[in-house]
Design a protein around this motif. Structure first.
Motif, short mmCIF file in Angstrom:
data_model
loop_
_atom_site.label_atom_id
_atom_site.label_comp_id
_atom_site.label_asym_id
_atom_site.label_seq_id
_atom_site.Cartn_x
_atom_site.Cartn_y
_atom_site.Cartn_z
N VAL A 120 0.85 -1.19 0.00
CA VAL A 120 0.00 0.00 0.00
C VAL A 120 0.89 1.24 0.00
O VAL A 120 2.09 1.16 0.26
CB VAL A 120 -0.93 0.01 1.23
CG1 VAL A 120 -1.92 -1.15 1.19
CG2 VAL A 120 -0.14 0.00 2.53
N PRO A 121 0.33 2.41 -0.28
CA PRO A 121 1.13 3.64 -0.25
C PRO A 121 1.70 3.90 1.15
O PRO A 121 1.15 3.45 2.16
CB PRO A 121 0.13 4.74 -0.64
CG PRO A 121 -0.93 4.03 -1.40
CD PRO A 121 -1.04 2.67 -0.77
N VAL A 122 2.80 4.64 1.19
CA VAL A 122 3.44 5.00 2.45
C VAL A 122 3.52 6.53 2.55
O VAL A 122 3.54 7.23 1.54
CB VAL A 122 4.84 4.38 2.57
CG1 VAL A 122 4.75 2.87 2.60
CG2 VAL A 122 5.75 4.83 1.43
N SER A 123 3.56 7.02 3.79
CA SER A 123 3.59 8.47 3.99
C SER A 123 4.38 8.81 5.24
O SER A 123 4.66 7.95 6.08
CB SER A 123 2.16 9.03 4.10
OG SER A 123 1.49 8.48 5.22
N VAL A 124 4.72 10.09 5.37
CA VAL A 124 5.46 10.61 6.52
C VAL A 124 4.65 11.74 7.14
O VAL A 124 4.13 12.61 6.43
CB VAL A 124 6.85 11.15 6.10
CG1 VAL A 124 7.49 11.94 7.23
CG2 VAL A 124 7.75 10.01 5.66
N LYS A 125 4.53 11.73 8.47
CA LYS A 125 3.95 12.88 9.18
C LYS A 125 5.08 13.59 9.91
O LYS A 125 5.84 12.97 10.66
CB LYS A 125 2.89 12.43 10.19
CG LYS A 125 2.16 13.60 10.84
CD LYS A 125 1.03 13.12 11.75
CE LYS A 125 0.18 14.31 12.21
NZ LYS A 125 0.93 15.26 13.05
N CYS A 126 5.22 14.89 9.67
CA CYS A 126 6.34 15.63 10.24
C CYS A 126 5.94 17.04 10.61
O CYS A 126 4.84 17.50 10.30
CB CYS A 126 7.52 15.63 9.26
SG CYS A 126 7.19 16.51 7.70
N ARG A 127 6.86 17.74 11.24
CA ARG A 127 6.72 19.17 11.53
C ARG A 127 7.40 19.96 10.42
O ARG A 127 8.04 19.40 9.52
CB ARG A 127 7.37 19.50 12.88
CG ARG A 127 6.69 18.85 14.08
CD ARG A 127 5.37 19.50 14.41
NE ARG A 127 4.75 18.99 15.61
CZ ARG A 127 4.41 19.74 16.66
NH1 ARG A 127 4.67 21.04 16.66
NH2 ARG A 127 3.80 19.21 17.71
N ILE A 128 7.32 21.29 10.49
CA ILE A 128 8.05 22.11 9.51
C ILE A 128 9.50 22.31 9.92
O ILE A 128 10.30 22.84 9.15
CB ILE A 128 7.37 23.48 9.29
CG1 ILE A 128 7.28 24.27 10.61
CG2 ILE A 128 6.00 23.30 8.66
CD1 ILE A 128 6.81 25.70 10.42
N GLY A 129 9.86 21.85 11.12
CA GLY A 129 11.23 21.95 11.58
C GLY A 129 11.31 21.53 13.03
O GLY A 129 10.28 21.26 13.68
N VAL A 130 12.53 21.45 13.54
CA VAL A 130 12.75 21.05 14.93
C VAL A 130 13.83 21.96 15.53
O VAL A 130 14.89 22.16 14.93
CB VAL A 130 13.20 19.58 15.03
CG1 VAL A 130 13.44 19.19 16.48
CG2 VAL A 130 12.16 18.65 14.41
N ASP A 131 13.52 22.51 16.70
CA ASP A 131 14.45 23.40 17.41
C ASP A 131 14.94 24.52 16.48
O ASP A 131 14.13 25.18 15.86
CB ASP A 131 15.59 22.59 18.02
CG ASP A 131 15.10 21.65 19.13
OD1 ASP A 131 14.02 21.91 19.69
OD2 ASP A 131 15.79 20.66 19.43
N ASP A 132 16.26 24.69 16.36
CA ASP A 132 16.76 25.79 15.53
C ASP A 132 16.93 25.39 14.06
O ASP A 132 17.37 26.20 13.24
CB ASP A 132 18.07 26.34 16.08
CG ASP A 132 19.17 25.30 16.14
OD1 ASP A 132 18.87 24.09 15.94
OD2 ASP A 132 20.33 25.67 16.40
N ARG A 133 16.58 24.16 13.74
CA ARG A 133 16.64 23.73 12.34
C ARG A 133 15.23 23.86 11.76
O ARG A 133 14.50 22.88 11.59
CB ARG A 133 17.18 22.31 12.26
CG ARG A 133 18.64 22.25 12.70
CD ARG A 133 19.21 20.87 12.74
NE ARG A 133 19.19 20.19 11.45
CZ ARG A 133 19.75 19.00 11.24
NH1 ARG A 133 20.40 18.38 12.22
NH2 ARG A 133 19.68 18.43 10.06
N ASP A 134 14.87 25.09 11.48
CA ASP A 134 13.48 25.37 11.12
C ASP A 134 13.34 26.28 9.90
O ASP A 134 12.30 26.90 9.70
CB ASP A 134 12.76 26.01 12.31
CG ASP A 134 13.38 27.33 12.75
OD1 ASP A 134 14.48 27.67 12.25
OD2 ASP A 134 12.78 28.03 13.58
#
Length: 368
Positions: A120-134
């Motif tokens: 089946v298809p696969v996906s990723v759930k993420c933020r727009i960045g983390v800590d100072d890597r944004d």
């Protein structure tokens, strides 16, 4: 949504909306791998819950691959890897959840392993960045690396960054500012990838406003749990253009009661208790007359009732018939989502020049 979007809640959600995609609570890969003799407890679901996505968490490639292979037998519609949870229990142990965004190379390998072990298809759930890597450039590099190394073509973007130190999970859902412009810039810069918008969407009007702005899809989490009738009750008609599944909350409760009492009789000593079955119902009358009295009755009734039927018989007298039998109406809390002029807010264009083998890429950023 760990401990929230379990089978009981998803059953209620499906009774309200026939067409909304449902996501499981996150299941850790190691839990699946080490519970091979009890997989149904973590992976089984009624066929009526389709379309449904399994969300897994983990940071070990072998275990992610094995867990996906085991889960594949349950016929989920998609497998999703959580790269966005900021909880210290997740991000600080085994380095998964939002911390995975620090290592896009690994996430690409993980998604490749997950895809190789399911159909089946696969996906990723993420933020727009983390800590100072944004920065927007770093977000694009994350997406580009995962896309170049795996078949992943769907990302769920929570439009806030995660702060792994100093904020609780609840604060991480509110304190970092929403940057919808990052999401809409991804639509511009990755035209062959599907992106779902998540974060700050609390009404069906805001869902529709997002879609009119160009969002491919919209994910609603806690608003769908905290106000399921007004949130999910509009999905079929206003998003999918289809008739609503049930015309009143009384009908939904009658169907849910049949489900609840049937599984209590099915599983013997390990069956769910009435309190677990009632938990998803506690926000069904959000802001309605009688809601406060009903919750007080629920608290006292749960101390002695043995079936869902007896619980409902003892407590629903607190809710007026006019509420129980009312069709879904306009959400009194509805308001249009406000999106500023996105063209003026979008970060500089990001382009990726990737070779045909998708094994390596040259990243180029240029101002529009």
């Amino acid at each position: 949504m760990m401990d929230w979007t379990d089978n009981h809640y998803r059953t209620l959600a499906r009774l309200i909306s026939k067409h909304a995609w449902l996501y499981t609570e996150m299941v850790v890969a190691e839990t699946i791998v080490h519970q091979k003799d009890n997989l149904d407890k973590f992976l089984a679901f009624p066929a009526e819950q389709h379309p449904i996505v399994l969300q897994i968490g983990g940071s070990n490639l072998d275990n992610l691959a094995k867990a996906t292979e085991l889960a594949n037998a349950y016929s989920y519609d998609e497998i999703n890897l959580n790269c966005g949870c900021p909880s210290g229990k997740v991000a600080g142990h085994g380095c998964f959840g939002a911390r995975l965004m620090f290592d896009p190379e690994f996430v690409g390998d993980a998604m490749s392993a997950i895809a190789a072990n399911c159909n089946v298809p696969v996906s990723v759930k993420c933020r727009i960045g983390v800590d100072d890597r944004d920065s927007y450039e770093e977000l694009c590099e994350f997406v580009d690396k995962v896309v170049s190394k795996s078949p992943t073509r769907h990302f769920i973007i929570h439009a806030r960054k995660a702060l792994l130190n100093g904020l609780s999970p609840a604060e991480n859902r509110k304190v970092p500012p929403l940057k919808y412009e990052y999401y809409f810039a991804l639509l511009r810069d990755f035209p062959d990838v599907q992106f779902t918008l998540n974060g700050g969407i609390t009404t069906i009007d805001q869902v529709n406003a997002s879609i009119r702005q160009g969002a491919h899809r919209v994910m609603v989490g806690r608003a769908a749990y905290n106000n399921p009738w007004n949130m999910l009750g509009h999905v079929d008609s206003e998003v999918y253009g289809m008739p609503t599944r049930n015309s009143s909350r009384r009908q939904i409760l009658e169907s849910y009661q049949v489900y609840g009492d049937s599984i209590m009789g099915q599983y013997g000593p390990s069956r769910p208790n009435v309190r677990q079955l009632v938990k998803p119902l506690l926000n069904l009358f959000h802001s309605e007359p009688g809601n406060g009295l009903w919750k007080r009755k629920a608290d006292s009734t749960l101390r002695h009732c043995k079936t869902l039927q007896s619980f409902l018989e003892e407590t629903l007298e607190a809710i007026p018939d006019s509420v129980l039998d009312a069709p879904i109406g306009k959400d009194p809390c509805s308001e249009e989502a406000h999106f500023a002029d996105m063209d003026s807010l979008l970060p500089p264009r990001y382009t990726s020049l990737t070779n045909s083998s998708h094994e390596s890429s040259v990243l180029v950023t240029a101002s529009t």
